[in-house]
Design a protein around this motif. Structure first.
Motif, mmCIF file in Angstrom:
data_model
loop_
_atom_site.group_PDB
_atom_site.id
_atom_site.type_symbol
_atom_site.label_atom_id
_atom_site.label_comp_id
_atom_site.label_asym_id
_atom_site.label_seq_id
_atom_site.Cartn_x
_atom_site.Cartn_y
_atom_site.Cartn_z
ATOM 1 N N ARG A 1 -30.025 -6.596 44.740
ATOM 2 C CA ARG A 1 -29.688 -6.525 43.315
ATOM 3 C C ARG A 1 -29.212 -7.888 42.820
ATOM 4 O O ARG A 1 -28.418 -8.541 43.473
ATOM 5 C CB ARG A 1 -28.612 -5.468 43.093
ATOM 6 N N GLU A 2 -29.680 -8.283 41.641
ATOM 7 C CA GLU A 2 -29.285 -9.559 41.050
ATOM 8 C C GLU A 2 -28.896 -9.322 39.598
ATOM 9 O O GLU A 2 -29.559 -8.571 38.881
ATOM 10 C CB GLU A 2 -30.444 -10.549 41.121
ATOM 11 N N VAL A 3 -27.816 -9.968 39.166
ATOM 12 C CA VAL A 3 -27.339 -9.825 37.795
ATOM 13 C C VAL A 3 -26.620 -11.110 37.390
ATOM 14 O O VAL A 3 -26.050 -11.796 38.231
ATOM 15 C CB VAL A 3 -26.401 -8.595 37.665
ATOM 16 N N VAL A 4 -26.664 -11.408 36.101
ATOM 17 C CA VAL A 4 -25.862 -12.478 35.522
ATOM 18 C C VAL A 4 -24.853 -11.816 34.604
ATOM 19 O O VAL A 4 -25.218 -11.021 33.740
ATOM 20 C CB VAL A 4 -26.727 -13.495 34.746
ATOM 21 N N LEU A 5 -23.564 -12.141 34.808
ATOM 22 C CA LEU A 5 -22.498 -11.548 34.016
ATOM 23 C C LEU A 5 -21.768 -12.619 33.219
ATOM 24 O O LEU A 5 -21.488 -13.695 33.738
ATOM 25 C CB LEU A 5 -21.491 -10.826 34.918
ATOM 26 N N GLY A 6 -21.448 -12.293 31.986
ATOM 27 C CA GLY A 6 -20.618 -13.143 31.154
ATOM 28 C C GLY A 6 -19.177 -12.680 31.208
ATOM 29 O O GLY A 6 -18.820 -11.739 31.935
ATOM 30 N N ALA A 7 -18.333 -13.332 30.404
ATOM 31 C CA ALA A 7 -16.908 -13.019 30.364
ATOM 32 C C ALA A 7 -16.698 -11.526 30.135
ATOM 33 O O ALA A 7 -17.315 -10.929 29.253
ATOM 34 C CB ALA A 7 -16.229 -13.825 29.278
ATOM 35 N N GLY A 8 -15.846 -10.937 30.973
ATOM 36 C CA GLY A 8 -15.563 -9.509 30.892
ATOM 37 C C GLY A 8 -16.393 -8.654 31.829
ATOM 38 O O GLY A 8 -16.142 -7.469 31.952
ATOM 39 N N GLY A 9 -17.388 -9.252 32.519
ATOM 40 C CA GLY A 9 -18.211 -8.510 33.456
ATOM 41 C C GLY A 9 -17.523 -8.333 34.804
ATOM 42 O O GLY A 9 -16.797 -9.212 35.256
ATOM 43 N N TYR A 10 -17.768 -7.196 35.438
ATOM 44 C CA TYR A 10 -17.204 -6.858 36.750
ATOM 45 C C TYR A 10 -18.331 -6.598 37.729
ATOM 46 O O TYR A 10 -19.381 -6.089 37.342
ATOM 47 C CB TYR A 10 -16.391 -5.565 36.667
ATOM 48 N N ILE A 11 -18.078 -6.876 39.016
ATOM 49 C CA ILE A 11 -19.046 -6.533 40.057
ATOM 50 C C ILE A 11 -18.312 -6.280 41.370
ATOM 51 O O ILE A 11 -17.283 -6.907 41.640
ATOM 52 C CB ILE A 11 -20.120 -7.636 40.229
ATOM 53 N N THR A 12 -18.848 -5.365 42.162
ATOM 54 C CA THR A 12 -18.326 -5.126 43.512
ATOM 55 C C THR A 12 -19.243 -5.818 44.506
ATOM 56 O O THR A 12 -20.454 -5.894 44.302
ATOM 57 C CB THR A 12 -18.278 -3.619 43.841
ATOM 58 N N LYS A 13 -18.645 -6.315 45.575
ATOM 59 C CA LYS A 13 -19.406 -6.922 46.668
ATOM 60 C C LYS A 13 -18.872 -6.325 47.970
ATOM 61 O O LYS A 13 -17.900 -6.810 48.532
ATOM 62 C CB LYS A 13 -19.266 -8.448 46.631
ATOM 63 N N PRO A 14 -19.501 -5.232 48.413
ATOM 64 C CA PRO A 14 -18.976 -4.516 49.582
ATOM 65 C C PRO A 14 -19.154 -5.291 50.883
ATOM 66 O O PRO A 14 -20.112 -6.045 51.044
ATOM 67 C CB PRO A 14 -19.786 -3.226 49.596
ATOM 68 N N ARG A 15 -18.227 -5.082 51.775
ATOM 69 C CA ARG A 15 -18.327 -5.711 53.099
ATOM 70 C C ARG A 15 -19.620 -5.272 53.765
ATOM 71 O O ARG A 15 -20.125 -4.181 53.521
ATOM 72 C CB ARG A 15 -17.113 -5.406 53.965
ATOM 73 N N GLY A 16 -20.159 -6.184 54.549
ATOM 74 C CA GLY A 16 -21.387 -5.889 55.271
ATOM 75 C C GLY A 16 -22.651 -6.115 54.479
ATOM 76 O O GLY A 16 -23.744 -5.939 55.014
ATOM 77 N N GLU A 17 -22.540 -6.493 53.197
ATOM 78 C CA GLU A 17 -23.730 -6.721 52.376
ATOM 79 C C GLU A 17 -23.821 -8.204 52.003
ATOM 80 O O GLU A 17 -22.874 -8.773 51.464
ATOM 81 C CB GLU A 17 -23.683 -5.868 51.108
ATOM 82 N N LEU A 18 -24.961 -8.799 52.306
ATOM 83 C CA LEU A 18 -25.185 -10.211 52.002
ATOM 84 C C LEU A 18 -25.105 -10.426 50.495
ATOM 85 O O LEU A 18 -25.723 -9.693 49.729
ATOM 86 C CB LEU A 18 -26.562 -10.629 52.530
ATOM 87 N N HIS A 19 -24.325 -11.436 50.082
ATOM 88 C CA HIS A 19 -24.216 -11.737 48.660
ATOM 89 C C HIS A 19 -24.050 -13.236 48.435
ATOM 90 O O HIS A 19 -23.660 -13.970 49.333
ATOM 91 C CB HIS A 19 -23.073 -10.957 48.001
ATOM 92 N N ALA A 20 -24.396 -13.654 47.228
ATOM 93 C CA ALA A 20 -24.245 -15.047 46.801
ATOM 94 C C ALA A 20 -23.800 -15.036 45.349
ATOM 95 O O ALA A 20 -23.986 -14.052 44.628
ATOM 96 C CB ALA A 20 -25.568 -15.801 46.942
ATOM 97 N N MET A 21 -23.213 -16.155 44.902
ATOM 98 C CA MET A 21 -22.757 -16.314 43.522
ATOM 99 C C MET A 21 -23.084 -17.725 43.071
ATOM 100 O O MET A 21 -23.092 -18.647 43.882
ATOM 101 C CB MET A 21 -21.252 -16.103 43.431
ATOM 102 N N TRP A 22 -23.311 -17.886 41.766
ATOM 103 C CA TRP A 22 -23.619 -19.213 41.238
ATOM 104 C C TRP A 22 -23.287 -19.282 39.754
ATOM 105 O O TRP A 22 -23.201 -18.261 39.073
ATOM 106 C CB TRP A 22 -25.093 -19.554 41.466
#
Length: 168
Positions: free
Chosen positions: A79-100
């Motif tokens: 799953r990929e998403v771009v969030l602006g101010a006020g956006g929330y996201i969960t990143k559960p343990r064991g799942e590969l993730h990146a941020m930019w």
């Protein structure tokens, strides 16, 4: 019924908290595990334009992010998403993730880490960067001790190209 002392009150005013450089992004420490009985810790991360936190996964904690300023892209699993101010996201343990940083201005987010402990990884990395003692061996030891795993998934080059991200 036994009466116990209430937990200590912790106050961190806007802009307060020790800061450090993690390489691609920065860190400002807000709440440590000792402030929350180990339940969680909170840091803020400034993301300069072009910043990329490479794909990794946590084996010991979950992360919850809240974008405060700018636009931050997240990839977690497929799953990929771009969030602006006020956006929330969960990143559960064991799942590969990146941020930019997905925008053309600096961005900033809050990171809630549960359970607490991983804030000390950020502290140790910032200390190594500040005193110039970072080595590949010390980095590998930290990565292992804090239960991190890094990978280079096939989707990474596309994200780098689409957003013009720095890779070093």
């Amino acid at each position: 019924m036994t009466q116990t002392d209430p937990p200590p009150l912790t106050v961190v005013r806007p802009g307060e908290g020790p800061t450090g450089d993690l390489g691609a992004i920065g860190v400002q420490f807000k709440l440590w595990g000792h402030d929350t009985g180990g339940a969680l810790s909170i840091v803020e991360h400034p993301f300069p334009v072009g910043a990329l936190v490479p794909p990794h996964l946590h084996t010991l904690e979950d992360e919850y992010s809240i974008v405060l300023e700018g636009e931050i892209g997240f990839r977690s699993g497929d799953r990929e998403v771009v969030l602006g101010a006020g956006g929330y996201i969960t990143k559960p343990r064991g799942e590969l993730h990146a941020m930019w940083n997905a925008g053309s201005v600096p961005a900033r987010m809050i990171e809630i880490i549960s359970p607490a402990g991983f804030e000390h990884f950020f502290r140790e990395v910032a200390e190594l960067a500040a005193d110039g003692s970072a080595t590949a061996e010390r980095g590998a030891e930290l990565i292992e001790r804090y239960g991190l795993r890094f990978a280079e998934p096939d989707w990474l080059p596309g994200v780098i190209d689409r957003y013009g991200l720095a890779t070093s």
